[in-house]
Design an enzyme around this catalytic site. Structure first.
Site, mmCIF file in Angstrom:
data_model
loop_
_atom_site.group_PDB
_atom_site.id
_atom_site.type_symbol
_atom_site.label_atom_id
_atom_site.label_comp_id
_atom_site.label_asym_id
_atom_site.label_seq_id
_atom_site.Cartn_x
_atom_site.Cartn_y
_atom_site.Cartn_z
ATOM 1 N N TYR A 159 11.198 -1.675 26.601
ATOM 2 C CA TYR A 159 12.385 -1.201 25.851
ATOM 3 C C TYR A 159 12.747 -2.087 24.674
ATOM 4 O O TYR A 159 12.124 -3.096 24.433
ATOM 5 C CB TYR A 159 13.554 -0.856 26.756
ATOM 6 C CG TYR A 159 14.222 -1.899 27.625
ATOM 7 C CD1 TYR A 159 14.063 -3.259 27.452
ATOM 8 C CD2 TYR A 159 15.081 -1.457 28.658
ATOM 9 C CE1 TYR A 159 14.730 -4.154 28.267
ATOM 10 C CE2 TYR A 159 15.739 -2.353 29.479
ATOM 11 C CZ TYR A 159 15.565 -3.709 29.271
ATOM 12 O OH TYR A 159 16.230 -4.586 30.068
ATOM 13 N N GLU A 160 13.692 -1.602 23.899
ATOM 14 C CA GLU A 160 14.085 -2.263 22.644
ATOM 15 C C GLU A 160 12.891 -2.353 21.691
ATOM 16 O O GLU A 160 12.720 -3.329 20.955
ATOM 17 C CB GLU A 160 14.662 -3.654 22.967
ATOM 18 C CG GLU A 160 15.524 -4.277 21.884
ATOM 19 C CD GLU A 160 16.696 -3.423 21.453
ATOM 20 O OE1 GLU A 160 17.366 -2.815 22.302
ATOM 21 O OE2 GLU A 160 16.940 -3.346 20.223
ATOM 22 N N GLY A 161 12.090 -1.277 21.669
ATOM 23 C CA GLY A 161 10.853 -1.253 20.891
ATOM 24 C C GLY A 161 9.720 -1.819 21.719
ATOM 25 O O GLY A 161 9.751 -3.005 22.038
#
Lengths: 597, 597
Positions: free
Chosen positions: B440-442
């Site tokens: 997550y978060e890229g």
């Protein structure tokens, strides 16, 4: 939604084109033509994808439970277990004398990969039973064989291996379980065993436990351990179930994965047991089939990597996301409404991830067949060189395939992004299920120590010298094709050089101070593993080039060649890193005082 | 049984000895003396070990459930959440104007590691709220700020980030959620968002959702996306709860880990929302705080590695198993009855595993503080060079620490053998919880693409040039101590050389064909990550040598020096492997036709 395509074609390539088992090993495989084997693999694959795979996710969710002292397996398992049994798949490479089909391990290895991919937790019940079958067959009296083997072969009964106790896993010298001589040549077994895979379940009529224990008065340490057959239900000589034995389940462990396989605490309370093999020779009896057992665990790493790769590959071809800067696939279709995005398989970093998996898997599969072939040659032809070489290779096979197989599932999970973290996608299960193979049947650290401590030095180091000679001979006889030289021979040569350098170091500094060798043992194992896969990929590359020149199945062989190139370019150079670690010796590992950890 | 020792001493070393924040960055840290900060860290550590950690395992087992449309978090969470809130820990680095304590991120980073180690699933509720706080603070109107910030700072309310939809994650151009203008400058938000961390729960009165959506008529693609504040309950301007908004939870995902954090499908059905920042500038508003958000995710990798290491270390000192061939620790005690076996920390391969973790963790911790310091310098002193450098470092921090942090938990699990696979040991949970940070978060692949595609080339490549100059200057000014040169300077120089070679390749071949760069993006990121940790370890090594020569806390600094040596000898050479992969370019990645995967 998810489908599994059994890699039958790849196995057929490895068996009949790469290793040419019919021509080169006709003493074993004369009766196993392509036309005979291919339908077996297709049928096994069909069973794996249509019957076994559908039980996998439900098994993970449901797990095993202990109810009134009995273990209940996932609901779906019974039917799949019975279909595997009624198809006689577990008896593929069992002796016809006891109802088996007598097919070489090399062929059975392919079937094992399919079943392991489809549901490893379920398949382990069969793998363990096969281990018990093999051990009783090797060491049992004729009465023990006739009593226990036919029902094990039929999967009417299953088996377990009981080594670990709370205070000892690797260090079996500390075993406390006792075996006191009793009537009729039997013993009363008392003690607690833990982490017993398939320890109890509701899939079969009876469970045959093989239990390590000490007879009072026996020598201290591993020289005083004996092996016993302890059935869940006492049976008559012709295999009829009589009364329950004093064996009970203390607990079913809650584990990271393989939830469908019951990992039990087993309590033996004056349970009736029968000595298997000689008194005090229990360890060597238990480990007779070590090569096969460790091979099976390495296969678990491969099988999980394969199924995870297939799901990731499918996702990469379905999921539309982002617009690659450069499209190199001519067949790429702009396939969403607005034509702004493409399937993610067009993105280089996604391809990189898929190729890391694919190049490992296909190389590892060739290793699986090569090592099975050596085991078969040892068993069928009593080929001492094959036996020696496979003993050297097995710790690498077990540890390298389980380490890299696990890594491969993690990469596959990454291809799915957020979906990979959600259990619905099943990727988490593949990661969780793959993780155990690095631990059981001797942790991978133990495999590394076995490799450098025992296997390298066996017969004066003959087998590693033979291996190096074989690779050098391949290099010297390799094609003059310049592309092949650049893409395969040069990197293989360089990796082999790293292996030789590490061996020089081990013999120079490892003998003087074993900690120099032990500090780099795991790295040496990985270095060796890469050299093996590099060697196999080079053989595949050479074969592929021949077939491409013959204009045979060019797409298939072209993909093989390119996948091999990826391995040689991007994975094989890891030997340099591993070598640097081996050469760094003990100093940075042993210098810190243990209080400063 | 398990205990967690917050690494307060290590943080104090990094802050006040290594980076000398009082002297070298007195503009920010003049008020933050050792004597003031140490008690804060000790108190945060106490809360982490005594209050938060005991909720971790239960949270994993219990998970979050959806009952009558409402999410129920694990029973133990409420009390721990409230104690964190009442201690005002989440507001440590919030603006005093809204009730925060105005302490620099650099100090808060240490606290974040402790809380993340103790229970990352719980801590994420606070991390997300902080992100929402920062975004509203940066882009909100004064009315929005006064309405929403005070209760977010107090943890009376929490927040969420709503980006992903079923058809789009990375590729936000495909967002379908609609925002239709309504009365009083509000909008009606309709659409479905998925994978929303902390999407609903029972820990706080209200949840402030930040939602990306498209206003009808806005441009196609990412240029037509706006950001909206959508509270779970509509509130009055002074923050009183009024009526429920049209936001509902469609599902709570069953995930591999972070079970205590509710990952939700959120349905917005003409929910009332308020534009945050400018129309069509939603993406840049959402990503204003990207550096902080990605830093927090990198910290999750580190925090899971640390707690897993502590458990593994404890186990290695407790578990008696096997007799090492050579004992090098003078303080090793033969501590079982028969004196045949030792604690496993005496075994080289166990030490190797512990040191792989330890050398990563302590290097990463220095990286955590260095990057926080740069963020603080950007924010407090508007230091453009610091801002530029940290933008370059952040994708590396996020991806390298989450990749290696996950690997580190897997190694820790391996130290425990079979026990590590059983959920009771909690090692599986650390592995499973650490896994999400890579996604997550890229995803880490996206971080790598961000690094080579945007960050390297920003301001004409100025910041990477500055970084290399800084390392070279360190090398040139390094001590003349021969041991230091051999153990640190030489390997650092060699790794830096690999970084420069990879940069040369990227500029020469990556610009001509971006696939040459993209095929090696992830490898380049890892290469860079190792150079950074090598550089930091060299600084630590140099400092340690000085302190040892001054005869100060010699045991501590000796261990630092040795741990650093391990990193330089055994981890840093990975730059060569990564370089080989970068230099292999696009051919082996892009050549295979996608049908052949």
């Amino acid at each position: 939604m998810h489908t599994y395509q059994p890699p039958v074609k790849d196995f057929m390539f490895i068996l009949y084109d790469l290793f040419q088992i019919n021509e080169k090993h006709s003493d074993i495989f004369a009766d196993y033509s392509k036309d005979m084997v291919e339908p077996i693999l297709i049928e096994a694959g069909r069973l794996a994808s249509e019957v076994i795979l559908p039980t996998n996710k439900a098994g993970d969710i449901e797990g095993c439970t202990l109810e009134s002292g009995k273990v209940k397996t996932p609901n779906s398992f019974k039917e799949a277990f019975n279909k595997i049994a009624s198809g006689e798949w577990p008896s593929l490479n069992c002796d016809p004398e006891f109802g088996g089909q007598g097919i070489p391990l090399t062929i059975a290895t392919a079937v094992g990969e399919f079943f392991g991919s489809a549901n490893v937790a379920l398949y382990i019940y069969h793998v363990l039973s096969h281990g018990v079958y093999s051990t009783i067959k090797a060491h049992g009296t004729s009465k023990q064989k006739s009593t226990f083997l036919p029902n094990l072969v039929k999967s009417k009964w299953t088996g377990t291996m009981n080594l670990t106790e709370p205070q000892c896993g690797t260090d079996l010298a500390m075993i406390k379980t006792r075996a006191v001589p009793s009537i009729n040549d039997s013993y009363k077994i008392s003690g607690q065993k833990i982490y017993i895979s398939a320890g109890d379940h509701d899939l079969a009529e009876n469970i045959i436990h093989l239990v390590l224990a000490k007879i009072p008065g026996s020598p201290d340490g591993v020289k005083g351990i004996s092996l016993f057959i302890v059935p869940k239900f006492i049976v008559s000589p012709n295999g009829e179930i009589l009364n329950p034995n004093n064996v009970s389940v203390g607990k079913v462990e809650r584990k990271m994965g393989i939830h469908g396989n019951a990992t039990c605490v087993m309590n033996y309370d004056e349970a009736t047991g029968y000595l298997l093999g000689l008194e005090n020779k229990g360890l060597s009896c238990m480990f007779t089939m070590m090569n096969e057992a460790r091979h099976a665990v390495g296969m678990q790493g491969l099988s999980q990597a394969e199924i995870a790769y297939q799901y990731a590959n499918q996702h990469a071809k379905d999921r539309v996301q982002g617009k690659p800067i450069v499209l190199t696939d001519r067949d790429t279709k702009r396939n969403n409404d607005t034509q702004t995005s493409d399937t993610i398989i067009c993105h280089p970093d996604i391809r990189r991830m898929l190729l890391e998996q694919k190049s490992f898997i296909e190389g590892a599969r060739a290793f699986a067949i090569w090592s099975s072939l050596l085991i078969d040659k040892g068993n069928y032809s009593n080929d001492e060189d094959a036996k020696g070489l496979v003993s050297l290779l097995i710790p690498i096979f077990k540890a390298f395939l389980s380490d890299k197989g696990f890594e491969s599932t993690v990469i596959a999970q990454q291809v799915l992004g957020g979906q990979g973290y959600v259990e619905d996608s099943e990727m988490s299960q593949f990661v969780r299920d793959a993780r155990i193979a690095m631990i059981y049947e001797g942790t991978n650290g133990i495999q590394a120590i076995d490799l450098i401590g025992r296997k390298l030095t066996a017969s004066g180091g003959k087998y590693v010298v033979n291996f190096i000679r074989e690779v050098k001979s391949f290099i010297n006889n390799s094609s003059n094709d310049e592309i092949f030289k650049t893409d395969f021979v040069t990197p293989l040569n360089s990796a082999l050089d790293d292996l030789e350098k590490s061996l020089d170091y081990l013999s120079k500094y490892g003998l003087a101070d074993p900690n120099n060798a032990l500090s780099g043992a795991s790295d040496f194992l990985h270095l060796f593993g890469h050299v093996i896969l590099g060697y196999l990929w080079s053989q595949i590359g050479k074969k592929s080039l021949t077939r491409i020149n013959e204009n045979r199945d060019v797409d298939f062989y072209q993909a093989k060649f390119e996948t091999g190139k990826f391995y040689m370019k991007r994975s094989l150079p890891e030997t340099k890193l591993r070598l640097a670690r081996v050469l760094s010796g003990k100093d940075s590992v042993m210098n810190i005082n243990q209080d400063r950890f």
